[in-house]
Design a protein around this motif. Sequence first.
Motif, PDB file in Angstrom:
ATOM      1  N   SER A 162       0.746  -1.330   0.065  1.00 25.61           N
ATOM      2  CA  SER A 162       0.145   0.047  -0.064  1.00 25.61           C
ATOM      3  C   SER A 162       0.743   1.263  -0.003  1.00 25.61           C
ATOM      4  CB  SER A 162      -0.954  -0.010   1.271  1.00 25.61           C
ATOM      5  OG  SER A 162      -1.932  -1.100   1.085  1.00 25.61           O
ATOM      6  N   GLU A 163       2.094   1.211   0.737  1.00 29.19           N
ATOM      7  CA  GLU A 163       2.674   2.515   0.935  1.00 29.19           C
ATOM      8  C   GLU A 163       3.485   2.837  -0.594  1.00 29.19           C
ATOM      9  OE1 GLU A 163       6.637   4.081   3.414  1.00 29.19           O
ATOM     10  OE2 GLU A 163       6.034   1.959   3.692  1.00 29.19           O
ATOM     11  N   ASP A 164       3.673   1.871  -1.124  1.00 31.32           N
ATOM     12  CA  ASP A 164       4.417   2.167  -2.557  1.00 31.32           C
ATOM     13  C   ASP A 164       3.490   2.688  -3.530  1.00 31.32           C
ATOM     14  OD1 ASP A 164       6.805   1.202  -1.550  1.00 31.32           O
ATOM     15  OD2 ASP A 164       7.005  -0.623  -2.704  1.00 31.32           O
ATOM     16  N   TYR A 165       2.207   1.954  -3.479  1.00 32.88           N
ATOM     17  CA  TYR A 165       1.093   2.375  -4.351  1.00 32.88           C
ATOM     18  C   TYR A 165       0.732   3.823  -4.157  1.00 32.88           C
ATOM     19  CZ  TYR A 165       0.244  -2.115  -6.352  1.00 32.88           C
ATOM     20  OH  TYR A 165       0.617  -3.554  -6.875  1.00 32.88           O
ATOM     21  N   ILE A 166       0.666   4.090  -2.809  1.00 30.15           N
ATOM     22  CA  ILE A 166       0.083   5.642  -2.426  1.00 30.15           C
ATOM     23  C   ILE A 166       1.266   6.402  -3.003  1.00 30.15           C
ATOM     24  CG2 ILE A 166      -0.528   6.893  -0.579  1.00 30.15           C
ATOM     25  CD1 ILE A 166      -1.318   4.564   0.826  1.00 30.15           C
ATOM     26  N   LYS A 167       2.502   6.101  -2.815  1.00 23.74           N
ATOM     27  CA  LYS A 167       3.592   7.160  -2.930  1.00 23.74           C
ATOM     28  C   LYS A 167       3.608   7.382  -4.475  1.00 23.74           C
ATOM     29  CE  LYS A 167       6.474   6.648   1.040  1.00 23.74           C
ATOM     30  NZ  LYS A 167       7.922   6.199   1.518  1.00 23.74           N
ATOM     31  N   ALA A 168       3.347   6.251  -5.166  1.00 24.73           N
ATOM     32  CA  ALA A 168       3.515   6.292  -6.689  1.00 24.73           C
ATOM     33  C   ALA A 168       2.392   7.236  -7.146  1.00 24.73           C
ATOM     34  CB  ALA A 168       3.576   4.919  -7.179  1.00 24.73           C
ATOM     35  N   ALA A 169       1.243   7.136  -6.656  1.00 29.73           N
ATOM     36  CA  ALA A 169       0.062   7.966  -7.179  1.00 29.73           C
ATOM     37  C   ALA A 169       0.531   9.312  -6.843  1.00 29.73           C
ATOM     38  CB  ALA A 169      -1.196   7.277  -6.894  1.00 29.73           C
ATOM     39  N   GLN A 170       0.804   9.556  -5.643  1.00 29.18           N
ATOM     40  CA  GLN A 170       0.996  10.875  -5.024  1.00 29.18           C
ATOM     41  C   GLN A 170       2.083  11.561  -5.826  1.00 29.18           C
ATOM     42  OE1 GLN A 170       1.421  10.350  -0.839  1.00 29.18           O
ATOM     43  NE2 GLN A 170      -0.413  11.361  -0.596  1.00 29.18           N
ATOM     44  N   SER A 171       3.286  10.899  -6.093  1.00 28.26           N
ATOM     45  CA  SER A 171       4.235  11.501  -6.852  1.00 28.26           C
ATOM     46  C   SER A 171       3.976  11.869  -8.104  1.00 28.26           C
ATOM     47  CB  SER A 171       5.615  10.748  -6.604  1.00 28.26           C
ATOM     48  OG  SER A 171       5.414   9.429  -7.293  1.00 28.26           O
ATOM     49  N   ALA A 172       3.448  11.068  -8.932  1.00 26.69           N
ATOM     50  CA  ALA A 172       2.932  11.203 -10.259  1.00 26.69           C
ATOM     51  C   ALA A 172       2.025  12.405 -10.455  1.00 26.69           C
ATOM     52  CB  ALA A 172       2.376  10.057 -10.669  1.00 26.69           C
ATOM     53  N   ARG A 173       1.031  12.731  -9.596  1.00 28.66           N
ATOM     54  CA  ARG A 173       0.109  13.812  -9.704  1.00 28.66           C
ATOM     55  C   ARG A 173       0.777  15.033  -9.350  1.00 28.66           C
ATOM     56  NH1 ARG A 173      -5.285  10.871  -6.930  1.00 28.66           N
ATOM     57  NH2 ARG A 173      -5.774   9.765  -8.810  1.00 28.66           N
ATOM     58  N   GLN A 174       1.683  14.925  -8.367  1.00 29.96           N
ATOM     59  CA  GLN A 174       2.112  16.333  -7.705  1.00 29.96           C
ATOM     60  C   GLN A 174       3.136  16.907  -8.848  1.00 29.96           C
ATOM     61  OE1 GLN A 174       4.144  15.110  -4.109  1.00 29.96           O
ATOM     62  NE2 GLN A 174       2.146  15.099  -2.999  1.00 29.96           N
ATOM     63  N   THR A 175       3.946  15.912  -9.667  1.00 31.49           N
ATOM     64  CA  THR A 175       4.691  16.227 -10.929  1.00 31.49           C
ATOM     65  C   THR A 175       4.045  16.902 -11.845  1.00 31.49           C
ATOM     66  OG1 THR A 175       6.113  14.515 -10.082  1.00 31.49           O
ATOM     67  CG2 THR A 175       6.492  15.593 -12.292  1.00 31.49           C
ATOM     68  N   ILE A 176       2.832  16.483 -12.225  1.00 27.25           N
ATOM     69  CA  ILE A 176       1.983  16.973 -13.250  1.00 27.25           C
ATOM     70  C   ILE A 176       1.366  18.334 -12.858  1.00 27.25           C
ATOM     71  CG2 ILE A 176       0.243  16.515 -14.946  1.00 27.25           C
ATOM     72  CD1 ILE A 176       2.425  14.740 -15.488  1.00 27.25           C
ATOM     73  N   GLU A 177       0.998  18.310 -11.662  1.00 24.60           N
ATOM     74  CA  GLU A 177       0.430  19.435 -11.228  1.00 24.60           C
ATOM     75  C   GLU A 177       1.206  20.614 -11.218  1.00 24.60           C
ATOM     76  OE1 GLU A 177      -1.719  18.306  -7.529  1.00 24.60           O
ATOM     77  OE2 GLU A 177      -3.163  17.091  -8.678  1.00 24.60           O
ATOM     78  N   LYS A 178       2.567  20.187 -10.521  1.00 31.26           N
ATOM     79  CA  LYS A 178       3.437  21.395 -10.491  1.00 31.26           C
ATOM     80  C   LYS A 178       3.843  22.069 -11.821  1.00 31.26           C
ATOM     81  CE  LYS A 178       8.034  21.999  -8.863  1.00 31.26           C
ATOM     82  NZ  LYS A 178       9.354  21.329  -8.258  1.00 31.26           N
ATOM     83  N   ILE A 179       3.899  21.168 -12.879  1.00 29.28           N
ATOM     84  CA  ILE A 179       4.275  21.756 -14.244  1.00 29.28           C
ATOM     85  C   ILE A 179       3.169  22.481 -14.816  1.00 29.28           C
ATOM     86  CG2 ILE A 179       4.859  21.129 -16.581  1.00 29.28           C
ATOM     87  CD1 ILE A 179       6.539  18.785 -15.336  1.00 29.28           C
ATOM     88  N   MET A 180       2.020  21.822 -14.632  1.00 22.89           N
ATOM     89  CA  MET A 180       0.864  22.568 -15.289  1.00 22.89           C
ATOM     90  C   MET A 180       0.261  23.651 -14.422  1.00 22.89           C
ATOM     91  SD  MET A 180      -0.259  21.040 -17.901  1.00 22.89           S
ATOM     92  CE  MET A 180      -1.895  21.651 -18.217  1.00 22.89           C
ATOM     93  N   ALA A 181       0.852  23.940 -13.104  1.00 22.03           N
ATOM     94  CA  ALA A 181       0.306  25.259 -12.472  1.00 22.03           C
ATOM     95  C   ALA A 181       0.604  26.684 -13.264  1.00 22.03           C
ATOM     96  CB  ALA A 181       0.907  25.092 -11.182  1.00 22.03           C
ATOM     97  N   ASN A 182       1.697  26.627 -13.882  1.00 23.80           N
ATOM     98  CA  ASN A 182       2.145  27.692 -14.513  1.00 23.80           C
ATOM     99  C   ASN A 182       1.829  27.852 -15.914  1.00 23.80           C
ATOM    100  OD1 ASN A 182       3.996  28.892 -12.347  1.00 23.80           O
ATOM    101  ND2 ASN A 182       5.452  27.760 -12.690  1.00 23.80           N
ATOM    102  N   PHE A 183       1.293  26.710 -16.484  1.00 27.45           N
ATOM    103  CA  PHE A 183       0.997  26.596 -17.914  1.00 27.45           C
ATOM    104  C   PHE A 183      -0.334  26.996 -18.001  1.00 27.45           C
ATOM    105  CE2 PHE A 183      -0.374  24.135 -21.322  1.00 27.45           C
ATOM    106  CZ  PHE A 183       0.368  24.804 -22.696  1.00 27.45           C
TER     107      PHE A 183
END
Length: 312
Positions: A162-183
Amino acid sequence: MTVLGVLNIPVGLNEQVSMETESNLFNYFTYEKKLINIGPPAYIVLKNFDYLNQDHLKVIDDMSNELSRLDMVQPPVYSWIGVFNHFTDQNAAWNEACNTKDINRYPIQDQLKKFMEVEIGSLCCQTYGICGEQFNKDISFNDDGTIRSSRLRFMHTPLRGSEDYIKAAQSARQTIEKIMANFTQFYPDRQAFPYSLFYIYYDQYTYIRSIAIENLLLALAVVFLAVVLIQNMTLALIITSMVLITTLNLIGMVYFFNRFLKDHGFIIEINAISVVNLITCVGLAVEFTAHVAISYYKENGTREERLKVTLK
């Protein structure tokens, strides 16, 4: 202890806890964690992007590059865009094999249609690695032939719990959201988000801790208002305080026992089941506390006399 429990009890659900040891399903999860060396597939979903606009293409490249650097992503990110750009290169060696000599004279809709028709067994694909057929399901078109949405593919690294699945989903979403925030400040109608099937099930764990606290406070508020209406403010404060203390002690005990049981793989985690049980604990605490407190309050006599009658 209680504060440590609230902050440090892990979130997730160990499926094997609810299974019979040595059952087929129990063994399946055991061997999956030990032997499977490939992670689940995932996608970057893109909506309303202009694939001829260099600013848009740069943002897509940034998302791909940043995702590839994550610990829980297995690079590379497979993009139809890069292959398509090679396909339309007018000065490339594969113009004849791929029949793309004059392709730039046609609108992008026709270029994409021709690109998607390049079969995996064709000379263009086998010799030059330009295979449009494999991307047929990665692009969705509008009725007029323009691109409605598309996706880029990538794989997560092997995820063991569970810990790996949660971290994988969170890290992917945070990365995309960070890049899209300025765009999106300049292109508000553009959308991009990562998706994998397991994200749906593990999304709850990104906010379940706050949901547990919120539900606990709501339950305590209901207890307080109910006792105020039935009796008075003083009893309401006493009963609600006792219920809160009982619940917090339970959380502290869970954290205490988790510290000793974690090496054996059987610990209590914060999930939908434990949150329901936590709120049930509030109800059980009310059942024992309220009757004693109200009975004591209604009796007459000295403290000792009232206590004896109450506890009979």
